[in-house]
Design an enzyme around this catalytic site. Sequence first.
Site, PDB file in Angstrom:
ATOM      1  N   ASN A   1       0.866  -1.183   0.000  1.00  0.00           N
ATOM      2  CA  ASN A   1       0.000   0.000   0.000  1.00  0.00           C
ATOM      3  C   ASN A   1       0.900   1.230   0.000  1.00  0.00           C
ATOM      4  O   ASN A   1       1.470   1.577   1.033  1.00  0.00           O
ATOM      5  CB  ASN A   1      -0.895  -0.036   1.258  1.00  0.00           C
ATOM      6  CG  ASN A   1      -1.739   1.222   1.396  1.00  0.00           C
ATOM      7  OD1 ASN A   1      -1.857   2.013   0.452  1.00  0.00           O
ATOM      8  ND2 ASN A   1      -2.329   1.411   2.571  1.00  0.00           N
TER       9      ASN A   1
ATOM     10  N   LYS B   1       0.069   4.252  -0.338  1.00  0.00           N
ATOM     11  CA  LYS B   1      -0.624   5.457   0.166  1.00  0.00           C
ATOM     12  C   LYS B   1      -0.366   6.604  -0.826  1.00  0.00           C
ATOM     13  O   LYS B   1      -0.260   6.338  -2.021  1.00  0.00           O
ATOM     14  CB  LYS B   1      -0.161   5.779   1.589  1.00  0.00           C
ATOM     15  CG  LYS B   1      -0.293   4.541   2.499  1.00  0.00           C
ATOM     16  CD  LYS B   1      -0.132   4.823   3.946  1.00  0.00           C
ATOM     17  CE  LYS B   1      -0.282   3.516   4.729  1.00  0.00           C
ATOM     18  NZ  LYS B   1      -0.200   3.695   6.165  1.00  0.00           N
TER      19      LYS B   1
ATOM     20  N   HIS C   1      -9.650   1.544   4.775  1.00  0.00           N
ATOM     21  CA  HIS C   1      -8.397   1.723   5.513  1.00  0.00           C
ATOM     22  C   HIS C   1      -8.637   2.692   6.674  1.00  0.00           C
ATOM     23  O   HIS C   1      -9.416   3.637   6.548  1.00  0.00           O
ATOM     24  CB  HIS C   1      -7.313   2.268   4.569  1.00  0.00           C
ATOM     25  CG  HIS C   1      -5.951   2.224   5.184  1.00  0.00           C
ATOM     26  ND1 HIS C   1      -5.527   3.170   6.088  1.00  0.00           N
ATOM     27  CD2 HIS C   1      -4.942   1.330   5.058  1.00  0.00           C
ATOM     28  CE1 HIS C   1      -4.296   2.856   6.481  1.00  0.00           C
ATOM     29  NE2 HIS C   1      -3.923   1.746   5.872  1.00  0.00           N
TER      30      HIS C   1
ATOM     31  N   GLU D   1      -7.014   5.054   7.777  1.00  0.00           N
ATOM     32  CA  GLU D   1      -6.761   6.476   7.463  1.00  0.00           C
ATOM     33  C   GLU D   1      -7.990   7.091   6.801  1.00  0.00           C
ATOM     34  O   GLU D   1      -8.292   8.266   6.995  1.00  0.00           O
ATOM     35  CB  GLU D   1      -5.513   6.597   6.570  1.00  0.00           C
ATOM     36  CG  GLU D   1      -4.244   6.336   7.374  1.00  0.00           C
ATOM     37  CD  GLU D   1      -3.073   5.816   6.563  1.00  0.00           C
ATOM     38  OE1 GLU D   1      -3.108   5.862   5.320  1.00  0.00           O
ATOM     39  OE2 GLU D   1      -2.101   5.339   7.205  1.00  0.00           O
TER      40      GLU D   1
ATOM     41  N   GLU E   1      -5.475  -4.603  10.780  1.00  0.00           N
ATOM     42  CA  GLU E   1      -4.443  -3.589  10.967  1.00  0.00           C
ATOM     43  C   GLU E   1      -4.737  -2.785  12.230  1.00  0.00           C
ATOM     44  O   GLU E   1      -5.546  -1.846  12.192  1.00  0.00           O
ATOM     45  CB  GLU E   1      -4.435  -2.623   9.782  1.00  0.00           C
ATOM     46  CG  GLU E   1      -4.159  -3.259   8.447  1.00  0.00           C
ATOM     47  CD  GLU E   1      -3.614  -2.233   7.468  1.00  0.00           C
ATOM     48  OE1 GLU E   1      -2.438  -2.300   7.157  1.00  0.00           O
ATOM     49  OE2 GLU E   1      -4.376  -1.347   7.055  1.00  0.00           O
TER      50      GLU E   1
ATOM     51  N   GLY F   1       2.447   2.507  10.937  1.00  0.00           N
ATOM     52  CA  GLY F   1       3.472   3.548  10.849  1.00  0.00           C
ATOM     53  C   GLY F   1       4.182   3.857  12.156  1.00  0.00           C
ATOM     54  O   GLY F   1       4.926   4.831  12.242  1.00  0.00           O
TER      55      GLY F   1
ATOM     56  N   SER G   1       3.255  -1.757  10.462  1.00  0.00           N
ATOM     57  CA  SER G   1       4.697  -1.799  10.744  1.00  0.00           C
ATOM     58  C   SER G   1       5.366  -3.112  10.340  1.00  0.00           C
ATOM     59  O   SER G   1       6.291  -3.574  11.012  1.00  0.00           O
ATOM     60  CB  SER G   1       4.964  -1.472  12.222  1.00  0.00           C
ATOM     61  OG  SER G   1       4.620  -0.124  12.486  1.00  0.00           O
TER      62      SER G   1
ATOM     63  N   GLY H   1       4.779   1.625   4.697  1.00  0.00           N
ATOM     64  CA  GLY H   1       6.088   2.292   4.583  1.00  0.00           C
ATOM     65  C   GLY H   1       7.180   1.429   3.964  1.00  0.00           C
ATOM     66  O   GLY H   1       7.921   1.892   3.083  1.00  0.00           O
TER      67      GLY H   1
HETATM   68  P1  PGA Z   1       2.719   0.650   7.683  1.00  0.00           P
HETATM   69  O1  PGA Z   1       1.270   0.875   7.047  1.00  0.00           O
HETATM   70  O2  PGA Z   1       3.249  -0.639   7.118  1.00  0.00           O
HETATM   71  O3  PGA Z   1       3.509   1.840   7.229  1.00  0.00           O
HETATM   72  O4  PGA Z   1       2.550   0.575   9.159  1.00  0.00           O
HETATM   73  C1  PGA Z   1       0.392  -0.200   6.854  1.00  0.00           C
HETATM   74  C2  PGA Z   1      -0.927   0.312   6.344  1.00  0.00           C
HETATM   75  O5  PGA Z   1      -1.383   1.386   6.767  1.00  0.00           O
HETATM   76  O6  PGA Z   1      -1.569  -0.324   5.497  1.00  0.00           O
END
Ligand code: PGA
Length: 240
Positions: free
Chosen positions: A7, A9, A91, A93, A161, A167, A203, A225
């Site tokens: 992903n 983003k 998601h 976010e 998640e 993150g 993460s 990330g």
């Molecule tokens: P992250 O994000 O691997 O940066 O923690 C995962 C996600 O939000 O799908």
Amino acid sequence: MKTIIANWKMNNDLAETKRFCEVISQLHRGGDQEVIICPSFPYLYYLRLHLDSRIRLGAQNCSQYAKGAYTGEVSAAMLKDIGCSYVIVGHSERRAAYNETSQQIKEKVLQAHHCGLTAIICVGENLAENKAGRTIAVLTEQITQSLPETVTEQNTIIAYEPVWAIGSGRVPQSDEIEQIHLALRKNIGILFEKNLKIVYGGSVTGENCRKILSIKNVDGVLVGGASLNIDEFKVILEQI
Ligand code: PGA
């Protein structure tokens, strides 16, 4: 078969997308892994034209409506039309920044199913809910409210998640992830009956990915990330 979902983003420009595409196309060996890249909308078509076709493409969102006067929206049918196979919905976010509700997410999932896309439905508890011991209750509510009756093993993946793990560099203990995935399968009949995949996200890195992928009940990972750094993403792909 393990599923690896990248992903991106709102990251990676055209030059970075081209570079990623070159490296990843040489790398992917097929076999016992399903790799899905989810860039921002403008880069989907470029990737479909240039990426090894065994690598799947996913969008990060779609409209809850089929078509019409919805300025700025992208329909599931358009995504299918340009070669997407997957779409991430709900998601955290988007739930947080755009107030997406489970009802809206269900409508998006329905659009995805109707157009032949596989929906990757993200669910997760926040830190306060986790600390209050409400994780399973929150996840059960999010999943049951966002799953339409059209769900099948092929058209839906659940991504667990934890919001506090995204993150942050913090990952739940392996046995917690195992227990949570198991509890979801036990509590939510349809997950069990339809044998839905449950992947973990939050993460995931080159370093911890092998351990996470070896957890019982974990069918894959959703990587944010660490999917932006091609060298690190290579490490993730090479581990399975
Ligand atoms: P992250 O994000 O691997 O940066 O923690 C995962 C996600 O939000 O799908």
